[in-house]
Structure formats: C-alpha cells, structure tokens
Design an enzyme around this catalytic site. Structure first.
Site, PDB file in Angstrom:
ATOM      1  N   SER A 140       0.866  -1.172   0.000  1.00 19.43           N
ATOM      2  CA  SER A 140       0.000   0.000   0.000  1.00 19.43           C
ATOM      3  C   SER A 140       0.906   1.227   0.000  1.00 19.43           C
ATOM      4  O   SER A 140       1.717   1.396   0.908  1.00 19.43           O
ATOM      5  CB  SER A 140      -0.864  -0.048   1.262  1.00 19.43           C
ATOM      6  OG  SER A 140      -1.576   1.146   1.420  1.00 19.43           O
ATOM      7  N   LYS A 166      -1.209  -0.978  -4.263  1.00 16.82           N
ATOM      8  CA  LYS A 166      -2.384  -0.148  -4.013  1.00 16.82           C
ATOM      9  C   LYS A 166      -1.915   1.274  -3.796  1.00 16.82           C
ATOM     10  O   LYS A 166      -0.926   1.514  -3.096  1.00 16.82           O
ATOM     11  CB  LYS A 166      -3.146  -0.716  -2.820  1.00 16.82           C
ATOM     12  CG  LYS A 166      -3.649   0.244  -1.778  1.00 16.82           C
ATOM     13  CD  LYS A 166      -4.567  -0.475  -0.796  1.00 16.82           C
ATOM     14  CE  LYS A 166      -4.666   0.270   0.521  1.00 16.82           C
ATOM     15  NZ  LYS A 166      -5.537  -0.419   1.488  1.00 16.82           N
ATOM     16  N   LYS A 168      -2.881   5.147  -2.566  1.00 19.07           N
ATOM     17  CA  LYS A 168      -3.821   6.017  -1.858  1.00 19.07           C
ATOM     18  C   LYS A 168      -4.187   7.152  -2.796  1.00 19.07           C
ATOM     19  O   LYS A 168      -3.304   7.732  -3.456  1.00 19.07           O
ATOM     20  CB  LYS A 168      -3.162   6.578  -0.595  1.00 19.07           C
ATOM     21  CG  LYS A 168      -2.893   5.520   0.458  1.00 19.07           C
ATOM     22  CD  LYS A 168      -4.176   5.036   1.092  1.00 19.07           C
ATOM     23  CE  LYS A 168      -3.911   3.973   2.141  1.00 19.07           C
ATOM     24  NZ  LYS A 168      -5.154   3.463   2.744  1.00 19.07           N
ATOM     25  N   ASP A 193      -7.207   3.336  -3.176  1.00 20.79           N
ATOM     26  CA  ASP A 193      -7.917   3.404  -1.894  1.00 20.79           C
ATOM     27  C   ASP A 193      -8.106   4.875  -1.531  1.00 20.79           C
ATOM     28  O   ASP A 193      -7.130   5.612  -1.374  1.00 20.79           O
ATOM     29  CB  ASP A 193      -7.088   2.688  -0.817  1.00 20.79           C
ATOM     30  CG  ASP A 193      -7.791   2.635   0.533  1.00 20.79           C
ATOM     31  OD1 ASP A 193      -8.947   3.093   0.635  1.00 20.79           O
ATOM     32  OD2 ASP A 193      -7.166   2.136   1.498  1.00 20.79           O
ATOM     33  N   GLU A 218     -11.169   1.134  -3.607  1.00 19.43           N
ATOM     34  CA  GLU A 218     -11.467   0.852  -2.198  1.00 19.43           C
ATOM     35  C   GLU A 218     -12.027   2.090  -1.513  1.00 19.43           C
ATOM     36  O   GLU A 218     -11.448   3.171  -1.601  1.00 19.43           O
ATOM     37  CB  GLU A 218     -10.166   0.383  -1.532  1.00 19.43           C
ATOM     38  CG  GLU A 218     -10.300  -0.019  -0.082  1.00 19.43           C
ATOM     39  CD  GLU A 218      -8.978  -0.544   0.496  1.00 19.43           C
ATOM     40  OE1 GLU A 218      -8.065  -0.900  -0.283  1.00 19.43           O
ATOM     41  OE2 GLU A 218      -8.864  -0.578   1.730  1.00 19.43           O
ATOM     42  N   ASP A 243     -13.787  -1.054   3.031  1.00 20.79           N
ATOM     43  CA  ASP A 243     -12.874  -1.187   4.173  1.00 20.79           C
ATOM     44  C   ASP A 243     -13.582  -0.577   5.384  1.00 20.79           C
ATOM     45  O   ASP A 243     -14.326  -1.260   6.099  1.00 20.79           O
ATOM     46  CB  ASP A 243     -11.538  -0.482   3.818  1.00 20.79           C
ATOM     47  CG  ASP A 243     -10.521  -0.427   4.954  1.00 20.79           C
ATOM     48  OD1 ASP A 243     -10.834  -0.864   6.064  1.00 20.79           O
ATOM     49  OD2 ASP A 243      -9.387   0.071   4.738  1.00 20.79           O
ATOM     50  N   LYS A 267     -10.005  -6.457   7.784  1.00 23.97           N
ATOM     51  CA  LYS A 267      -8.932  -6.101   8.717  1.00 23.97           C
ATOM     52  C   LYS A 267      -9.277  -6.707  10.061  1.00 23.97           C
ATOM     53  O   LYS A 267     -10.385  -6.487  10.570  1.00 23.97           O
ATOM     54  CB  LYS A 267      -8.833  -4.581   8.870  1.00 23.97           C
ATOM     55  CG  LYS A 267      -8.121  -3.918   7.713  1.00 23.97           C
ATOM     56  CD  LYS A 267      -7.856  -2.459   7.960  1.00 23.97           C
ATOM     57  CE  LYS A 267      -7.267  -1.871   6.676  1.00 23.97           C
ATOM     58  NZ  LYS A 267      -7.219  -0.409   6.705  1.00 23.97           N
ATOM     59  N   GLY A 295      -4.179  -4.038   6.176  1.00 17.41           N
ATOM     60  CA  GLY A 295      -3.257  -3.832   7.295  1.00 17.41           C
ATOM     61  C   GLY A 295      -3.386  -2.446   7.888  1.00 17.41           C
ATOM     62  O   GLY A 295      -4.015  -1.553   7.309  1.00 17.41           O
TER      63      GLY A 295
HETATM   64  O1  OSB Z   1      -7.072   2.067   4.368  1.00 20.49           O
HETATM   65  O2  OSB Z   1      -5.877   0.312   4.331  1.00 20.49           O
HETATM   66  C1  OSB Z   1      -6.078   1.460   4.745  1.00 20.49           C
HETATM   67  C2  OSB Z   1      -3.050   2.427   6.868  1.00 20.49           C
HETATM   68  C3  OSB Z   1      -3.641   3.253   7.778  1.00 20.49           C
HETATM   69  C4  OSB Z   1      -4.984   3.545   7.677  1.00 20.49           C
HETATM   70  C5  OSB Z   1      -5.749   2.976   6.661  1.00 20.49           C
HETATM   71  C6  OSB Z   1      -5.178   2.109   5.756  1.00 20.49           C
HETATM   72  C7  OSB Z   1      -3.788   1.878   5.833  1.00 20.49           C
HETATM   73  C8  OSB Z   1      -3.068   1.037   4.889  1.00 20.49           C
HETATM   74  C9  OSB Z   1      -1.883   0.298   5.411  1.00 20.49           C
HETATM   75  O3  OSB Z   1      -3.325   1.016   3.710  1.00 20.49           O
HETATM   76  C10 OSB Z   1      -1.596  -0.967   4.698  1.00 20.49           C
HETATM   77  C11 OSB Z   1      -0.484  -1.737   5.359  1.00 20.49           C
HETATM   78  O4  OSB Z   1      -0.512  -2.001   6.593  1.00 20.49           O
HETATM   79  O5  OSB Z   1       0.432  -2.110   4.625  1.00 20.49           O
HETATM   80 MG    MG Z   2      -8.361   0.984   3.056  1.00 16.19          MG
END
Ligand code: OSB
Ligand code: MG
Length: 371
Positions: A140, A166, A168, A193, A218, A243, A267, A295
């Site tokens: 991510s 992925k 953001k 995401d 996402e 999520d 999660k 995660g």
């Molecule tokens: O939306 O998945 C999410 C981290 C903090 C808050 C929200 C998210 C995330 C991640 C981390 O995408 C993914 C990882 O732990 O590798």
């Molecule tokens: Mg997410």
C-alpha cells in the site's frame, strides 16, 4: 493438559516505533506509530500476545490510542481476568456488553487466540482453520509529494517482487497518478484506496478511474454511506471494495443487500479480532465476494495475526502483509516477517510462530498497565 485456560494476569504496553518511510493518506500523515501490545498470561505462565493497532488520531475510525488504552484497561482486561474458557471464540463474549471499540477488542482477541494456540501446541493459522502454507502480499503506497516520487516507489516495490500495488488517492491526486503508474506498468495488479474522502460530487473523477483496469476502488465514500457505494457500483465496471464501512457482520449483511461491494477488505483490527474476521471471511465466501486482508502498519505481532488469517481459503487476493522492513528498521518479532518475491510463509511453529522481542518492546515502551 487441561482443556480450560484461565487468565491469571493481563498487561498493556504502549510502544512507539518510527516508520522507515513516511506515509500519507487522504486524511493524515504519519512518521511513527504508537500501538498497544496486549499480553495475556494463564495460570501455568503461558503467554499470548496481541496488538491494538489503532492510529493515534480518529481519522480512519473513531478510535484513538488513548480511547483504546481506556477501553482495554477499564473494560476489556477486567472482563477477561480470572475467567476460564475452552475456546478463543468464547473470549469476545466476555465483553459482549461493550459496544464498538473494535481496535481495542481486536488486540485482546488476538492475544487470546495466540495464548490458546501456544497452549495447544498448534500454529495460529491452523487454530483458525487456515489451509495455505504461504500468502501473497501486496503493498500500500501513500500519497507522495510528486508523481515521480510515486513512480520511484512503485519501481522499488515491484523490483522487490510485490505483485500488487495499491495507491492512496484523494481529490487532486487520483486520475493523473493512476494514469502515470498504469502507463509505466500496463500489466500490474493495481488498485486505489480513497479512505472515504469522495462524495457523489466527485463522480466524474471516480468514473474516469474506470478505464485503467484497476482491480478495485477501495472505500470511495464515507463509511456509513453504503447506498452511495451501491449507486456507484451500478455505473462502473471496476469492483468496489469496502474497508472502513464494514466493522461488524451486520454491516457486511447490509452492504451485500444493497450491492455496495464486490470485494471485501478484512482487517482483523477493524472487525474486532480474529473471531469476527474469520466469520466475515465465511460470510463473504458464501456470498461469492473476494476477500483480502488489509493492514494498519502493524508491528510484528499484528502482522503475524494478519498472515495467519490470510491463510484461510477465501483470501484469494493479495493481502497487505508486506515484510517488516517496509515499515520498521527493526521489528518486535524474531525473525522479522520477510517476503520473497511478494510471498510470505505462514509460520509452522506454535502460537504466533515467531519469538516476541521483549527487550526491544521494553526499550520502546512509553506506558504500561497491568492487572
Ligand atoms: O485504508 O488500508 C487502509 C493504513 C492506515 C490507515 C488505513 C489504511 C492503511 C493502509 C496500510 O493502507 C496498509 C499496510 O498495513 O500495509
Ligand atoms: Mg483501506
């Protein structure tokens, strides 16, 4: 060996660790994390560890590290101390009166599962009913200062062997970065995401993302707005993944009934633990919904719980269980979690499967609580 376990002692450790690479989402930026480690000890002295991986601020979910500390120390540990149980699924029933607070519950639930697996001499994944011996990891990537920085980061992670990336996204950082990454990596398993930042005023940008062959979009809209997700899904072909919207099995049921998702990010933290995460997996599998494990930049303990749950058969998409080194210079488990060509081995040793580095934990602890 007795089939009953009795919690004789329970401890919390608030631990702070710097991230190796700063992480920016649609809502906030992080350079270090503070997670709460949970230690449950039974009458024979066996110990199970769990991790409360709440962010410090209430921007992903309503919880914060401080609310988790309060709920765990005032409600959850008092609910389990002195109690006997035969199966880890019984542990969440001990705090059934406590509403919400999924992250806090998840840390204690995982500690109970780890204690149970250690006491019964089985790996955590096997205790859960996992069938995979290895799991595929994705990465991510946060919002970077420039598209060139993002491309460099994608290059680094794909060269390391991760098969899924992925990104953001947020208004102003969506179509252009996706176009650039897609142009450079035409075949990459790529998804985005939004962490709930868009509204239906942004439909043009969201629809524009439909042409990049993304594996999923996402959480485009606010967590409680399931209907908007259903409306968008009916007008685009890219699968929508939820999520933040899914904190309980009831949320999943409602989302399924309004067609709000085709993919579920499970999660462990957001669902309140492994017991609930496995139930969500079972329900999604029955509904024909693909799942993967998301995660929260967990330290090694939470990361290994994520690896264990990802071994369940319905986790068919790559999970956010990247190697420890993507996040931390030194992790609190030994050995650290490693990925080889994007594949993480499911531990075969009992319980968590790796040793917990109590010295490193002690060196980074800023508060403790014990009962
Ligand atoms: O939306 O998945 C999410 C981290 C903090 C808050 C929200 C998210 C995330 C991640 C981390 O995408 C993914 C990882 O732990 O590798
Ligand atoms: Mg997410």
């Amino acid at each position: 060996m007795s089939t009953e376990l009795k919690i004789a002692a329970a401890r919390l450790h608030r631990v702070r660790m710097p991230l190796v690479h700063e992480f920016q989402t649609s809502s906030h930026r992080k350079t270090y994390l503070e997670h709460i480690l949970v230690e449950l000890e039974d009458a024979s002295g066996a110990v199970g560890w769990g991790e409360i991986a709440s962010p410090s601020d209430p921007y992903y979910a309503p919880e914060t590290v401080d609310t988790c500390w309060h709920i765990a120390s005032h409600y959850l540990l008092p609910a389990v101390i002195g109690q006997t149980w035969e199966r880890p699924e019984q542990v969440p029933q001990l705090w059934a009166k406590v509403r919400g607070n999924q992250f806090a519950k998840a840390g204690v639930d995982v500690a109970a599962w780890v204690l149970w697996s250690s006491a019964h001499g089985v790996p955590l994944a096997e205790a859960l009913g996992g069938t995979r011996t290895e799991v595929v990891a994705g990465v991510s990537l946060g919002i970077e200062p420039t598209i060139d920085d993002l491309l460099a980061e994608v290059e680094r992670q794909t060269v390391a062997g991760y098969p899924r990336v992925k990104l953001k996204i947020a208004p102003g950082w969506d179509v252009e970065p996706v176009r650039a990454v897609r142009a450079a990596y035409p075949e990459l398993d790529l998804h985005v995401d939004a962490n709930g930042i868009y509204t239906e005023d942004h439909l043009p940008q969201l629809r524009a993302l439909d042409k990049f062959g993304l594996t999923m979009i996402e959480q485009p809209f606010a967590p409680r707005d399931l209907l908007a997700h259903g409306r968008l899904q009916r007008t685009i072909s890219t699968p929508i993944c939820l999520d933040e919207s899914i904190e309980t099995l009831d949320d999943l049921e409602t989302a399924l009934s309004v067609g709000a998702l085709q993919v579920l990010n499970i999660k462990v933290s957001r669902m309140g633990g492994l017991t609930a995460a496995r139930a969500a997996h079972d329900r999604a599998q029955h509904a024909g919904i693909a799942v993967w494990c998301g995660g929260m930049h967990e330290f090694g303990i939470g990361r290994l719980a994520n690896v264990a749950v990802s071994s369940l058969p319905g986790f068919t998409l790559p999970s956010d269980v990247s190697a420890s080194e993507k996040y931390y210079a030194r992790d609190i488990v030994e050995p650290a979690v490693v990925a080889v060509q994007g594949v993480v081995q499911v531990p075969k040793a009992t319980g968590l499967g790796h040793t917990v580095d109590t010295e490193l934990i002690a060196a980074n602890t800023i508060a403790t609580f014990s009962l």
